[in-house]
Design a protein around this motif. Structure first.
Motif, PDB file in Angstrom:
ATOM      1  N   GLU A 176      16.616  -5.843   9.216  1.00 33.44           N
ATOM      2  CA  GLU A 176      15.611  -6.894   8.958  1.00 33.44           C
ATOM      3  C   GLU A 176      14.785  -6.870   7.632  1.00 33.44           C
ATOM      4  OE1 GLU A 176      11.663  -8.540  11.311  1.00 33.44           O
ATOM      5  OE2 GLU A 176      12.488  -6.697  12.051  1.00 33.44           O
ATOM      6  N   VAL A 177      14.650  -8.010   6.940  1.00 32.54           N
ATOM      7  CA  VAL A 177      13.932  -8.056   5.649  1.00 32.54           C
ATOM      8  C   VAL A 177      12.676  -8.843   5.895  1.00 32.54           C
ATOM      9  CG1 VAL A 177      13.914  -8.815   3.518  1.00 32.54           C
ATOM     10  CG2 VAL A 177      16.081  -8.173   4.468  1.00 32.54           C
ATOM     11  N   VAL A 178      11.552  -8.155   5.943  1.00 35.63           N
ATOM     12  CA  VAL A 178      10.136  -8.786   5.890  1.00 35.63           C
ATOM     13  C   VAL A 178       9.422  -8.722   4.806  1.00 35.63           C
ATOM     14  CG1 VAL A 178       8.179  -8.168   7.193  1.00 35.63           C
ATOM     15  CG2 VAL A 178      10.323  -7.728   8.138  1.00 35.63           C
ATOM     16  N   SER A 179       8.782 -10.019   4.586  1.00 39.19           N
ATOM     17  CA  SER A 179       8.044 -10.274   3.224  1.00 39.19           C
ATOM     18  C   SER A 179       6.654 -10.448   3.856  1.00 39.19           C
ATOM     19  CB  SER A 179       8.638 -11.647   2.627  1.00 39.19           C
ATOM     20  OG  SER A 179       7.960 -11.767   1.536  1.00 39.19           O
ATOM     21  N   MET A 180       5.633  -9.771   2.947  1.00 37.52           N
ATOM     22  CA  MET A 180       4.206 -10.281   3.212  1.00 37.52           C
ATOM     23  C   MET A 180       3.640 -10.642   1.608  1.00 37.52           C
ATOM     24  SD  MET A 180       2.758  -6.384   3.574  1.00 37.52           S
ATOM     25  CE  MET A 180       1.046  -6.795   3.610  1.00 37.52           C
ATOM     26  N   ASP A 181       2.552 -11.302   1.941  1.00 40.52           N
ATOM     27  CA  ASP A 181       1.890 -11.523   0.576  1.00 40.52           C
ATOM     28  C   ASP A 181       1.127 -10.126  -0.064  1.00 40.52           C
ATOM     29  OD1 ASP A 181       2.449 -14.280   0.529  1.00 40.52           O
ATOM     30  OD2 ASP A 181       0.695 -14.920   1.698  1.00 40.52           O
ATOM     31  N   SER A 182       1.229 -10.096  -1.166  1.00 38.71           N
ATOM     32  CA  SER A 182       0.754  -8.852  -1.866  1.00 38.71           C
ATOM     33  C   SER A 182       0.425  -9.125  -3.154  1.00 38.71           C
ATOM     34  CB  SER A 182       1.632  -7.593  -1.607  1.00 38.71           C
ATOM     35  OG  SER A 182       1.014  -6.491  -1.967  1.00 38.71           O
ATOM     36  N   PRO A 183      -0.407 -10.187  -3.661  1.00 38.24           N
ATOM     37  CA  PRO A 183      -0.699 -10.397  -5.301  1.00 38.24           C
ATOM     38  C   PRO A 183      -1.339  -9.222  -5.667  1.00 38.24           C
ATOM     39  CG  PRO A 183      -2.269 -11.612  -3.413  1.00 38.24           C
ATOM     40  CD  PRO A 183      -1.278 -10.967  -2.628  1.00 38.24           C
ATOM     41  N   GLY A 184      -0.819  -9.060  -6.963  1.00 37.70           N
ATOM     42  CA  GLY A 184      -1.421  -8.045  -7.711  1.00 37.70           C
ATOM     43  C   GLY A 184      -0.549  -7.834  -9.098  1.00 37.70           C
ATOM     44  N   PHE A 185      -0.854  -6.388  -9.579  1.00 36.65           N
ATOM     45  CA  PHE A 185      -0.353  -6.279 -10.861  1.00 36.65           C
ATOM     46  C   PHE A 185       0.595  -4.842 -10.732  1.00 36.65           C
ATOM     47  CE2 PHE A 185      -3.773  -8.855 -11.697  1.00 36.65           C
ATOM     48  CZ  PHE A 185      -3.441  -9.810 -12.563  1.00 36.65           C
ATOM     49  N   VAL A 186       1.776  -4.550 -11.478  1.00 35.99           N
ATOM     50  CA  VAL A 186       2.115  -3.256 -11.547  1.00 35.99           C
ATOM     51  C   VAL A 186       1.640  -3.027 -12.844  1.00 35.99           C
ATOM     52  CG1 VAL A 186       4.003  -2.020 -11.963  1.00 35.99           C
ATOM     53  CG2 VAL A 186       4.185  -3.757 -10.193  1.00 35.99           C
ATOM     54  N   LEU A 187       1.021  -1.856 -12.995  1.00 33.75           N
ATOM     55  CA  LEU A 187       0.299  -1.460 -14.477  1.00 33.75           C
ATOM     56  C   LEU A 187       1.082  -0.791 -15.364  1.00 33.75           C
ATOM     57  CD1 LEU A 187      -3.123  -0.385 -12.811  1.00 33.75           C
ATOM     58  CD2 LEU A 187      -2.551  -2.505 -13.969  1.00 33.75           C
ATOM     59  N   ASN A 188       0.518  -0.706 -16.651  1.00 27.70           N
ATOM     60  CA  ASN A 188       1.011   0.736 -17.378  1.00 27.70           C
ATOM     61  C   ASN A 188      -0.167   1.531 -17.128  1.00 27.70           C
ATOM     62  OD1 ASN A 188       3.221  -0.540 -18.467  1.00 27.70           O
ATOM     63  ND2 ASN A 188       2.349  -2.102 -19.726  1.00 27.70           N
ATOM     64  N   ASP A 191      12.448   9.398  14.373  1.00 21.07           N
ATOM     65  CA  ASP A 191      13.651   8.845  15.250  1.00 21.07           C
ATOM     66  C   ASP A 191      13.195   7.537  15.805  1.00 21.07           C
ATOM     67  OD1 ASP A 191      12.100   9.567  17.013  1.00 21.07           O
ATOM     68  OD2 ASP A 191      13.209  10.865  17.942  1.00 21.07           O
ATOM     69  N   ALA A 192      14.144   6.638  16.207  1.00 17.74           N
ATOM     70  CA  ALA A 192      13.725   5.579  16.574  1.00 17.74           C
ATOM     71  C   ALA A 192      12.795   4.704  15.561  1.00 17.74           C
ATOM     72  CB  ALA A 192      12.956   5.586  18.329  1.00 17.74           C
ATOM     73  N   LEU A 193      13.544   4.494  14.687  1.00 20.24           N
ATOM     74  CA  LEU A 193      12.712   4.177  13.568  1.00 20.24           C
ATOM     75  C   LEU A 193      12.144   2.604  13.571  1.00 20.24           C
ATOM     76  CD1 LEU A 193      14.743   5.427  10.442  1.00 20.24           C
ATOM     77  CD2 LEU A 193      12.721   6.549  11.567  1.00 20.24           C
ATOM     78  N   GLU A 194      12.784   1.726  14.277  1.00 17.23           N
ATOM     79  CA  GLU A 194      12.330   0.455  14.391  1.00 17.23           C
ATOM     80  C   GLU A 194      10.843   0.477  15.153  1.00 17.23           C
ATOM     81  OE1 GLU A 194      13.234  -4.198  15.969  1.00 17.23           O
ATOM     82  OE2 GLU A 194      14.872  -2.496  16.144  1.00 17.23           O
ATOM     83  N   ASP A 195      10.637   1.198  16.205  1.00 18.59           N
ATOM     84  CA  ASP A 195       9.559   1.187  16.985  1.00 18.59           C
ATOM     85  C   ASP A 195       8.334   2.021  15.968  1.00 18.59           C
ATOM     86  OD1 ASP A 195       7.717   1.096  19.237  1.00 18.59           O
ATOM     87  OD2 ASP A 195       8.009   3.454  19.296  1.00 18.59           O
ATOM     88  N   ARG A 196       8.776   3.183  15.339  1.00 20.93           N
ATOM     89  CA  ARG A 196       8.052   3.817  14.463  1.00 20.93           C
ATOM     90  C   ARG A 196       7.496   2.992  13.590  1.00 20.93           C
ATOM     91  NH1 ARG A 196       7.457   8.882  16.539  1.00 20.93           N
ATOM     92  NH2 ARG A 196       9.205   9.888  17.523  1.00 20.93           N
ATOM     93  N   ILE A 197       8.216   2.563  12.718  1.00 16.77           N
ATOM     94  CA  ILE A 197       7.772   1.886  11.379  1.00 16.77           C
ATOM     95  C   ILE A 197       7.004   0.580  11.780  1.00 16.77           C
ATOM     96  CG2 ILE A 197       8.705   0.432   9.596  1.00 16.77           C
ATOM     97  CD1 ILE A 197      11.054   2.401   9.612  1.00 16.77           C
ATOM     98  N   LYS A 198       7.470  -0.168  12.935  1.00 15.14           N
ATOM     99  CA  LYS A 198       6.446  -1.337  13.280  1.00 15.14           C
ATOM    100  C   LYS A 198       5.248  -0.819  13.440  1.00 15.14           C
ATOM    101  CE  LYS A 198      10.308  -4.723  14.366  1.00 15.14           C
ATOM    102  NZ  LYS A 198      10.653  -5.374  15.341  1.00 15.14           N
ATOM    103  N   LYS A 199       5.033   0.221  14.120  1.00 16.05           N
ATOM    104  CA  LYS A 199       3.716   0.715  14.502  1.00 16.05           C
ATOM    105  C   LYS A 199       2.880   1.265  13.443  1.00 16.05           C
ATOM    106  CE  LYS A 199       4.793   1.236  19.564  1.00 16.05           C
ATOM    107  NZ  LYS A 199       5.044   2.245  20.713  1.00 16.05           N
ATOM    108  N   THR A 200       3.540   1.720  12.294  1.00 19.98           N
ATOM    109  CA  THR A 200       2.648   2.234  11.346  1.00 19.98           C
ATOM    110  C   THR A 200       2.882   1.511  10.046  1.00 19.98           C
ATOM    111  OG1 THR A 200       4.762   3.623  10.758  1.00 19.98           O
ATOM    112  CG2 THR A 200       3.105   4.631  12.268  1.00 19.98           C
TER     113      THR A 200
END
Length: 347
Positions: free
Chosen positions: A82-94, A328-337
């Motif tokens: 799954e590819v999940v996109s979220m709004d995250s406006p900002g800057f990558v700095l020097n 392990d069970a990464l789909e469950d762990r990642i979605k909860k964290t």
């Protein structure tokens, strides 16, 4: 032995320490900042992203040269496809320019800096310092000490509660093969308790991994594997321009006001224990600390820190302990964290 006196001694000249120094000096205080580096801002030890809100609050920190690239979204690549996109406006700095700019503003407002200087010990209102090059010792008498000396803060260790659990990171800067407009996050089974990232900086990108060292995985091995993956996917060239790495505090907020001592930035546990985001919180905590001091109520800094950051950081820390000590069970762990998934917010 040489002796000095100041109102406020700030240990650490990164974003947290220099923001504190800048605002205190601007308010007329006598401030001394000590840092072990040769030059503030170098070397860079992070992925360099800040949310756009920080820009609106501290525009004077953002020279054009300090901004490498504007981004609007964070795109997540999961192990289950799954590819999940979220709004995250900002800057990558020097970051080296950004950090240096804040320190320059502090200097221009009257703060003093002593570089190549190590904080060794504390006794009451006296700090023992050492010049790294000459080994000359120095005693500084102060009214208040601000610890801004990073995740493994000596100030916090010498004054009580300190961070014991960390994530470890390794990062390289590499040429991009194709334009990348967003922050890219990769969850992988070989990056336990963390993730890989590709953050664009115009023609280059920061490519790194952060993981929980308790799994026994070598962070450099994980980075090499991740680098091969993003090269194979056609994002970047197989060429390394720079290397860096560091530690991320993973426990949440500490007690940030102590007897004659205040803690800001990573030294106070203001870094997010899951995302690892720390620059904005460092600047904000430094600003809040200085405001509380100038208003004559340093103790208010602790209450305000708890109100603004405490629950968010505590929630993330508890989730890390509950769900991320197994991988392990990464789909469950990642979605909860991870904040991009609705499951994160459901408990």
């Amino acid at each position: 032995m040489k002796r000095l006196k100041c109102e406020f001694l700030v240990v650490g000249g990164g974003p947290a320490g220099s923001t504190t120094a800048y605002k205190l000096a601007k308010g007329g205080a006598k401030v001394l900042v000590v840092d072990f580096k040769r030059k503030i801002g170098t070397p860079v030890q992070c992925a360099e992203f800040v949310p756009i809100q920080l820009y609106h609050q501290f525009k004077e920190f953002f020279d054009e040269e300090a901004i490498a690239q504007r981004v609007n979204k964070m795109v997540h690549f999961t192990p289950w496809g799954e590819v999940v996109s979220m709004d995250s406006p900002g800057f990558v700095l020097n970051r080296e320019i950004f950090d240096y700019k804040i320190h320059l503003l502090a200097l221009q407002n009257g703060a003093e800096y002593m570089l190549r200087t190590r904080f060794l010990a504390l006794e009451g209102k006296y700090a023992l310092l050492e010049n790294i090059d000459t080994r000359e010792k120095l005693v500084v008498e102060f009214e208040l000490l601000i610890g801004a000396d990073g995740p493994r803060s000596r100030v916090s260790i010498l004054t009580g509660e300190h961070t014991k659990d960390f994530l470890t990171t390794a990062q390289i800067t590499v040429p991009l093969k194709i334009p990348v407009e967003d922050l890219l996050i990769f969850f992988r089974d070989y990056i336990p308790g963390g993730y890989g990232w590709l953050f664009p900086k115009g023609s280059t990108a920061n490519v790194g991994v952060g993981l929980d060292p308790s799994f026994g995985i070598n962070v450099m091995d994980a980075l090499r594997r991740f680098f091969k993956e993003v090269v194979a996917e056609g994002f970047v060239e197989n060429k390394i321009l720079k290397r860096t790495g560091g530690w991320i505090p993973a426990e949440g907020l500490l007690k940030v006001v102590r007897d004659g001592v205040m803690l800001v930035g990573d030294a106070g546990g203001f870094c997010h224990p899951i995302t690892g985001g720390g620059i904005a919180n460092a600047v904000l905590s430094g600003s809040m600390c200085a405001d509380a001091i100038l208003e004559g109520s340093p103790e208010d800094f602790e209450e305000l820190s708890e109100d603004i950051f405490g629950e968010t950081l505590r929630r993330a820390s508890l989730k890390r302990k509950k769900y991320m000590k197994e991988w392990d069970a990464l789909e469950d762990r990642i979605k909860k964290t991870w904040i991009a998934f609705k499951e994160y917010w459901e408990e």
